[in-house]
Every structure is written in C-alpha cells, then in structure tokens.
Write an enzyme that holds these catalytic residues in place. Structure first.
Site, short mmCIF file in Angstrom:
data_model
loop_
_atom_site.label_atom_id
_atom_site.label_comp_id
_atom_site.label_asym_id
_atom_site.label_seq_id
_atom_site.Cartn_x
_atom_site.Cartn_y
_atom_site.Cartn_z
N GLY A 14 -2.67 3.10 -5.13
CA GLY A 14 -2.55 3.40 -6.55
C GLY A 14 -1.60 4.52 -6.89
O GLY A 14 -1.72 5.15 -7.94
N LYS A 15 -0.60 4.74 -6.04
CA LYS A 15 0.36 5.83 -6.29
C LYS A 15 1.16 5.61 -7.57
O LYS A 15 1.26 6.51 -8.41
CB LYS A 15 1.32 5.99 -5.10
CG LYS A 15 0.62 6.33 -3.79
CD LYS A 15 1.57 6.35 -2.62
CE LYS A 15 2.31 5.07 -2.37
NZ LYS A 15 1.46 3.90 -2.06
N GLU A 89 8.18 6.58 -5.20
CA GLU A 89 8.80 6.15 -3.94
C GLU A 89 9.62 7.28 -3.30
O GLU A 89 10.70 7.06 -2.76
CB GLU A 89 9.67 4.90 -4.15
CG GLU A 89 8.94 3.73 -4.76
CD GLU A 89 7.85 3.12 -3.89
OE1 GLU A 89 7.76 3.48 -2.68
OE2 GLU A 89 7.08 2.30 -4.40
N GLN A 91 9.36 8.82 -0.61
CA GLN A 91 9.59 8.76 0.83
C GLN A 91 11.02 8.35 1.17
O GLN A 91 11.53 8.69 2.22
CB GLN A 91 8.60 7.81 1.52
CG GLN A 91 8.80 6.33 1.25
CD GLN A 91 8.09 5.83 0.01
OE1 GLN A 91 7.51 6.60 -0.73
NE2 GLN A 91 8.13 4.52 -0.20
N CYS A 146 -9.11 0.39 4.62
CA CYS A 146 -8.36 -0.41 5.59
C CYS A 146 -8.42 -1.89 5.22
O CYS A 146 -9.50 -2.43 4.95
CB CYS A 146 -8.94 -0.18 6.99
SG CYS A 146 -8.15 -1.17 8.28
N CYS A 149 -10.44 -3.71 8.67
CA CYS A 149 -11.87 -3.51 8.91
C CYS A 149 -12.65 -3.25 7.62
O CYS A 149 -13.86 -3.46 7.58
CB CYS A 149 -12.12 -2.39 9.92
SG CYS A 149 -11.80 -0.72 9.29
#
Length: 194
Positions: A14-15, A89, A91, A146, A149
């Site tokens: 949810g960034k 974004e 990164q 995750c 799992c």
C-alpha cells in the site's frame, strides 16, 4: 523544521495508496503537494514531464511529475510554493538524487516523503533505498503478509517469469510481459531460491 521520511514495504503493502492519501490530506489543507516519480517507471504509460500516479487499491489517479535527475529538474527549478514533495518508487533513484532530496529538505525547508521498495528480488538493497536508510530523518516499514505462507510479514520479493521462479541475476524487470512478483517472508524466499 522540514524532514526527509522514507516509508518502505513490499509490493502490495500500500505504498502508493499511502502516497495518494498523503497527497489528498495536504491538498485539502492548502499545502500544495507535488508528487514525483522516476521516469524509468512507465507502468502507467510513457510520459515526459507530467503524468499520473495510481494505486491498485484506489480507482482515482493524481498528477505526478516524472524526473530523470532530481538535482537538475527539481532542486534548481522547483517553486518554493510547494508545501510537500511526495516521491513514489524512490528505490529507482540514485544516491545523488537522494542527496538532492535531502537538500530540498535542508535548504528549501520543504518536507519530502519517499515511498518505495527496500530490496530487489535478489534480497539486495536498491541504491535509493540504501541511501535513504542511511540519511532519512524517519523510516517506517509498511506491513504486508507473505503471498506464499500467509502467516509471516513479507519483507522480500520473488520474481516469476511465465509462472516459474526467475533466477535471472538482473535486478529490475518492471512488470512487463509475463513477469510477476510476489511479496514473501524471508523463510519462503530462502526456500524458493534454493
């Protein structure tokens, strides 16, 4: 005093939704926020200059400014009237861009809130994230479960090409073609990568 903040999480945490929420809050308060993102990220279409930012969770879009070099395009030319700079974004930015963002905070007294991934699908820090973790005034991880799992906090990514785990050492393939990503916990990441 203005601050440089870094909110990071895995894909699906949810960034961008948080970035849009922050934009709307500041817009309503008359703070005139500006959203920027690296021009490298062209999932919403190829733009030069102004484009759009959108979230998978919110059907609405907001304008954003696409940049290649923060120092050249923003620090020297950004109007002082912006009350907040939101970076999506992050990164994909270089360390020099992060330093430019910190200069906007320190010398123009404009808050900068950055949203992005911390690590790539190889478990390595992105350059922009690494620099932010080193110099940001505030950092926070956005939680996500995750995809494999469903029990642990997802803090890593697996890349799939044509439905199979992709072991290609290339770090970045921005959701094109049959490339998909899953957000996973470290245990599932290690199990799948062996």
């Amino acid at each position: 005093m203005a601050k440089l903040k870094f909110y990071y999480g895995t894909m699906g945490a949810g960034k961008t939704t948080e970035a849009l929420k922050t934009f709307e809050i500041y817009r309503r308060k008359g703070r005139n926020p500006l959203i920027i993102k690296p021009s490298f990220d062209d999932r919403e279409g190829k733009y030069t200059g102004w484009g759009v930012i959108k979230s998978k969770l919110i059907p609405d879009t907001r304008p954003c400014y696409y940049v290649d070099n923060v120092m050249e395009e923003l620090y020297n030319h950004a109007p002082q009237e912006y009350g907040l700079l939101i970076v999506d974004e992050v990164q994909f930015f270089k360390s020099s861009d992060i330093i430019a963002l910190s200069s906007i905070v320190d010398y123009k007294d404009i808050d900068v809130i950055c949203y992005g991934l911390k690590t790539d699908c190889r478990g390595k820090l992105f350059e922009g994230a690494s620099q932010l973790l080193a110099i940001a005034d505030e950092t926070k991880e956005l939680d996500n479960l995750c995809d494999l799992c469903g029990k642990e906090n997802a803090n890593m990514h697996l890349r799939y090409t044509n439905g199979a785990v992709d072991y290609d050492p290339e770090s970045i393939k921005v959701e094109k073609g049959n490339v998909k990503y899953k957000s996973v916990c470290r245990k599932c990441f290690t199990k799948e990568m062996l």
